[in-house]
Design a protein around this motif. Structure first.
Motif: not given
Length: 186
Positions: A22-29
């Motif tokens: 499970l790979v989750v990227a950083g969220g946008g500001a």
């Protein structure tokens, strides 16, 4: 589980030499002043990923930095597990810069929401990783769109009085850690 970048080291292979990931990227500001929420980082998950007895690079993407003053907010950073890359979430639109590119939600793993000023356009999501943000009302009506999530698009602004901004899109449930948890919500 990796909360910081590092190396996933395989020392002993099971009977089939595969793992679940499970790979989750950083969220946008997000932004401020008639502005919208950021989109969730892209989410990729699968079983049966073949591994060998070696080290695999893991990169954890950070969330996007917020704007300084009325500048553009930033997308989140990508997260990587060997060849698997989840795309950082799109930044939410600024409501201050009427008609400029900062008043448009940015594309990403999931897209940023549209502003309550300018054109109100939301950002697109990445196919297979997330969803688009919700449209803002634009035109100085103040209500903004929600950032997209892995499981659903961000809600668009509603009503006519500029007071009903959209909620962020829902995440996706995963039981990879043993219990069901929703991840990558807008």
């Amino acid at each position: 589980t990796f909360n910081a970048s590092g190396t996933f080291t395989v020392t002993t292979l099971g009977s089939n030499g595969t793992v679940e990931y499970l790979v989750v990227a950083g969220g946008g500001a997000g932004h401020y002043d008639r502005a919208a929420g950021g989109g969730a980082g892209g989410l990729l998950t699968a079983t049966g990923f073949s591994v060998t007895a070696t080290g695999l690079t893991v990169t954890i993407g950070a969330g996007g930095a917020g704007a300084t003053g009325y500048g553009t907010s930033n997308n989140g950073s990508n997260s990587v597990f060997s060849p698997i890359t989840s795309i950082g979430g799109g930044a939410g639109a600024s409501g201050y810069s009427n008609g400029s590119s900062t008043s448009i939600g940015q594309a990403g793993g999931s897209g940023g929401g549209g502003a309550g000023q300018g054109v109100g356009t939301a950002g697109a999501g990445t196919a297979g990783q997330g969803n688009a943000g919700g449209a803002g009302q634009g035109g100085g009506n103040f209500a903004t769109g929600g950032g997209g999530g892995a499981g659903a698009v961000g809600q668009a602004a509603a009503g006519t009085d500029g007071t009903q901004s959209g909620a962020g899109g829902a995440g996706t449930a995963s039981s990879i850690t043993g219990s069901s948890v929703y991840r990558a919500g807008g």
